[in-house]
Design a protein around this motif. Structure first.
Motif, PDB file in Angstrom:
ATOM      1  N   PHE A  99     -12.733   6.917   8.441  1.00 53.85           N
ATOM      2  CA  PHE A  99     -12.179   8.128   8.966  1.00 53.85           C
ATOM      3  C   PHE A  99     -10.590   7.739   8.860  1.00 53.85           C
ATOM      4  CE2 PHE A  99     -15.699  10.662  10.576  1.00 53.85           C
ATOM      5  CZ  PHE A  99     -15.202  11.989  10.628  1.00 53.85           C
ATOM      6  N   HIS A 100     -10.289   6.546   9.497  1.00 55.60           N
ATOM      7  CA  HIS A 100      -8.846   6.219   9.494  1.00 55.60           C
ATOM      8  C   HIS A 100      -8.427   5.309   8.318  1.00 55.60           C
ATOM      9  CE1 HIS A 100      -8.989   7.034  14.166  1.00 55.60           C
ATOM     10  NE2 HIS A 100      -8.510   7.906  13.453  1.00 55.60           N
ATOM     11  N   ALA A 101      -7.582   5.876   7.769  1.00 56.46           N
ATOM     12  CA  ALA A 101      -7.184   4.938   6.272  1.00 56.46           C
ATOM     13  C   ALA A 101      -7.090   3.470   6.456  1.00 56.46           C
ATOM     14  CB  ALA A 101      -6.025   5.613   5.781  1.00 56.46           C
TER      15      ALA A 101
ATOM     16  N   LYS B 185      -2.207   0.910  -1.348  1.00 64.71           N
ATOM     17  CA  LYS B 185      -1.437   0.720  -2.434  1.00 64.71           C
ATOM     18  C   LYS B 185       0.088   1.588  -2.270  1.00 64.71           C
ATOM     19  CE  LYS B 185      -5.612   1.307  -5.769  1.00 64.71           C
ATOM     20  NZ  LYS B 185      -6.139   2.093  -6.490  1.00 64.71           N
ATOM     21  N   GLY B 186       0.104   2.117  -1.191  1.00 66.01           N
ATOM     22  CA  GLY B 186       1.278   2.937  -0.819  1.00 66.01           C
ATOM     23  C   GLY B 186       1.588   4.058  -1.639  1.00 66.01           C
ATOM     24  N   LEU B 187       2.905   4.352  -1.930  1.00 66.51           N
ATOM     25  CA  LEU B 187       3.204   5.490  -2.691  1.00 66.51           C
ATOM     26  C   LEU B 187       2.570   5.616  -4.273  1.00 66.51           C
ATOM     27  CD1 LEU B 187       6.461   6.533  -1.081  1.00 66.51           C
ATOM     28  CD2 LEU B 187       4.309   7.668  -0.735  1.00 66.51           C
TER      29      LEU B 187
ATOM     30  N   LEU C 177       5.873  12.122   2.494  1.00 66.87           N
ATOM     31  CA  LEU C 177       5.274  10.950   3.028  1.00 66.87           C
ATOM     32  C   LEU C 177       6.065   9.928   3.427  1.00 66.87           C
ATOM     33  CD1 LEU C 177       2.172  10.840   0.614  1.00 66.87           C
ATOM     34  CD2 LEU C 177       2.066  11.200   3.106  1.00 66.87           C
ATOM     35  N   LEU C 178       6.993   9.425   2.499  1.00 67.01           N
ATOM     36  CA  LEU C 178       8.048   8.803   2.879  1.00 67.01           C
ATOM     37  C   LEU C 178       8.778   8.879   4.245  1.00 67.01           C
ATOM     38  CD1 LEU C 178       9.194   5.824   1.624  1.00 67.01           C
ATOM     39  CD2 LEU C 178      10.834   7.064   0.690  1.00 67.01           C
TER      40      LEU C 178
ATOM     41  N   PHE D 114       2.567   1.378   3.730  1.00 69.57           N
ATOM     42  CA  PHE D 114       1.674   2.228   4.383  1.00 69.57           C
ATOM     43  C   PHE D 114       0.545   1.651   5.014  1.00 69.57           C
ATOM     44  CE2 PHE D 114       4.558   5.100   2.220  1.00 69.57           C
ATOM     45  CZ  PHE D 114       4.493   6.261   2.777  1.00 69.57           C
ATOM     46  N   SER D 115       0.579   0.255   5.137  1.00 71.58           N
ATOM     47  CA  SER D 115      -0.739  -0.422   5.405  1.00 71.58           C
ATOM     48  C   SER D 115      -1.384  -0.128   6.856  1.00 71.58           C
ATOM     49  CB  SER D 115      -0.468  -2.084   5.447  1.00 71.58           C
ATOM     50  OG  SER D 115       0.494  -2.433   6.508  1.00 71.58           O
TER      51      SER D 115
END
Length: 300
Positions: free
Chosen positions: A61-63, A119-121, A134-135, A144-145
């Motif tokens: 549910f949470h990335a 993987k980030g953006l 998003l940034l 974005f970890s």
């Protein structure tokens, strides 16, 4: 040869590849799609068993809790391997479980968020219309970890119509971001809607939502849970060494909504211990704890 090894970061492409390989190796595995994410990624569900007792597990549910997807897929492989070979899994007869239960697993509820966390953006591409947004939501950081939300900056486990307004006020998060934003309304996000619709279509005996971290089991919701829920939580705690906790001041989660909607046992499993995202080298010890818990859920 083992397919799900538990030795690498676990994203959406790894999930799809493992599902395909497991289906090929074990034809009795059934798969489907419960819906799609913001980016249109399909959200897979894996079914094991044909019995009348329906059980549901979900993860990610949470990335930044993507390790829960890996835990669930490892269990899928271990279950399938024991059933195919006619052997016991940790003392449990999986042929009997297959006949008596139907286990439905949604290993990655939030595929867009997982890709972003890992993987980030690069996971969405510079030409995506939300690249700049998003940034900004991530305070200008390309790391974005620690991202928990979906691609629209909504916490999917604060999306369910179980005192959602109370949770919104408690969170005091005004808009999209990495975590804790409840969204504009309950079930406004496609991933949360897909989970609610999927759940309503099946007569689940119990559900388990796998999160990280804390080595705790949350089993109640505003005294709406059935009387058996605490006893079941204690059994799960005994086989996992996790602590059953009667949680207060938390609303709008998937487990909360399930208990409120169906008055059946629902559990949140906070796997592992540390700081999210938990490092992959913890996977073997976490799996050792939660595999027994998953097996116990098939017999309670």
């Amino acid at each position: 040869m083992t397919i799900v090894r538990g030795n690498e970061n676990y994203g959406y492409s790894e999930l799809l590849a493992h599902i395909a390989r497991l289906e090929e190796k074990y034809p009795f595995i059934r798969t489907d799609t419960i819906g799609t994410s913001v980016m249109g990624r399909r959200i897979p569900v894996v079914r094991l068993g044909t019995g009348e007792h329906h059980i549901h597990f979900n993860g990610a549910f949470h990335a930044n809790e993507w390790i829960t997807s890996l835990l669930l897929m490892k269990f899928v492989e271990d279950y399938a391997d024991a059933y195919a070979a006619g052997t016991l899994l940790r003392g449990c007869d999986m042929n009997e479980r297959f006949r008596q239960t139907s286990l439905w697993i949604v290993p990655m509820v939030n595929p867009d968020g997982v890709e972003l966390a890992l993987k980030g953006l690069e996971g969405i591409g510079q030409d995506h219309p939300q690249y700049t947004q998003l940034l900004e939501w991530n305070s200008g950081s390309h790391d974005f970890s620690g991202w928990k939300a979906n691609l629209r900056g909504v916490d999917l486990n604060d999306q369910f119509p179980a005192h959602w307004e109370t949770e919104k006020e408690r969170r005091e998060v005004p808009g999209p971001g990495p975590r804790d934003y409840t969204g504009e309304s309950p079930l406004c996000e496609p991933e949360a809607r897909a989970m609610a619709e999927f759940t309503r279509r099946h007569p689940f005996r119990l559900v388990m939502a796998f999160h990280t971290q804390g080595k705790e089991i949350y089993w109640n919701y505003r005294d709406m849970e059935p009387a058996e829920a605490e006893t079941m939580a204690n059994r799960f705690g005994a086989v996992s060494r996790y602590l059953p906790v009667k949680l207060t001041d938390s609303d709008a989660g998937y487990k909360d909504w399930f208990i409120q909607e169906f008055r059946k046992p629902g559990f949140t499993i906070e796997a592992g211990f540390g700081v999210n995202p938990l490092p992959i080298d913890q996977f073997p010890s976490i799996y050792e704890d939660v595999a027994g818990l998953m097996l116990e859920a098939l017999v309670v």
